[in-house]
Design a protein around this motif. Sequence first.
Motif, PDB file in Angstrom:
ATOM      1  N   CYS A  41     -19.164  32.896 -68.269  1.00  0.00           N
ATOM      2  CA  CYS A  41     -19.899  31.704 -67.840  1.00  0.00           C
ATOM      3  C   CYS A  41     -21.391  32.006 -67.714  1.00  0.00           C
ATOM      4  O   CYS A  41     -22.232  31.240 -68.174  1.00  0.00           O
ATOM      5  CB  CYS A  41     -19.326  31.220 -66.513  1.00  0.00           C
ATOM      6  N   MET A  42     -21.704  33.154 -67.101  1.00  0.00           N
ATOM      7  CA  MET A  42     -23.109  33.565 -66.967  1.00  0.00           C
ATOM      8  C   MET A  42     -23.749  33.719 -68.344  1.00  0.00           C
ATOM      9  O   MET A  42     -24.841  33.210 -68.596  1.00  0.00           O
ATOM     10  CB  MET A  42     -23.201  34.878 -66.194  1.00  0.00           C
ATOM     11  N   ASN A  43     -23.055  34.423 -69.242  1.00  0.00           N
ATOM     12  CA  ASN A  43     -23.611  34.659 -70.575  1.00  0.00           C
ATOM     13  C   ASN A  43     -23.750  33.365 -71.366  1.00  0.00           C
ATOM     14  O   ASN A  43     -24.723  33.184 -72.101  1.00  0.00           O
ATOM     15  CB  ASN A  43     -22.761  35.671 -71.339  1.00  0.00           C
TER      16      ASN A  43
END
Length: 170
Positions: A41-43
């Motif tokens: 999700c962060m990436n």
Amino acid sequence: MKDTRQSLSKRVFMMATGILFICICVGSYRLSGFGMDAFTCMNLGISGYLGMVFGTWQMMVNAVILLVVFFTVRRCIGAGTIVNMVCVGYGADLICWLFQDVWQVEMTLPLRILALLLGCLFAGLGVAFCLMAGNDLWMILGVGTVCNAFLNGPLIQFFRVHVAEPLLNR
């Protein structure tokens, strides 16, 4: 000698199949729109913000992690680590591109639920295949995944009630 080659070819097949399953998992989670693991999700968020292809950003972040692993637990790096590092992000991009751009599948709620269930199924299959292939780094990721699965919900609830709400209500 033949047994060793046969065993190696089976392990390579298991590794490649496992990584393919992980690609399907990440692509399915993305298509579902219901969320995914925190790292992906962060990436995905950062790659979108930077206007980069997810696979490219994922590979860059994985390269930084690979450097840390290289200098700390080098024995955990194998062929599967490198293939995973390069292929999972681009594989997920390919799956999303096929469904969204080529086939133009409208992700209705039933299809999104199906994609979520497929993501869960292929996550389990992919990690199991990679573990059986002997990629030690997957063992580290597997323990993290289990901790993540069991601790995220209770920790989020605890911090929401005892930290976030009190801060918001001050």
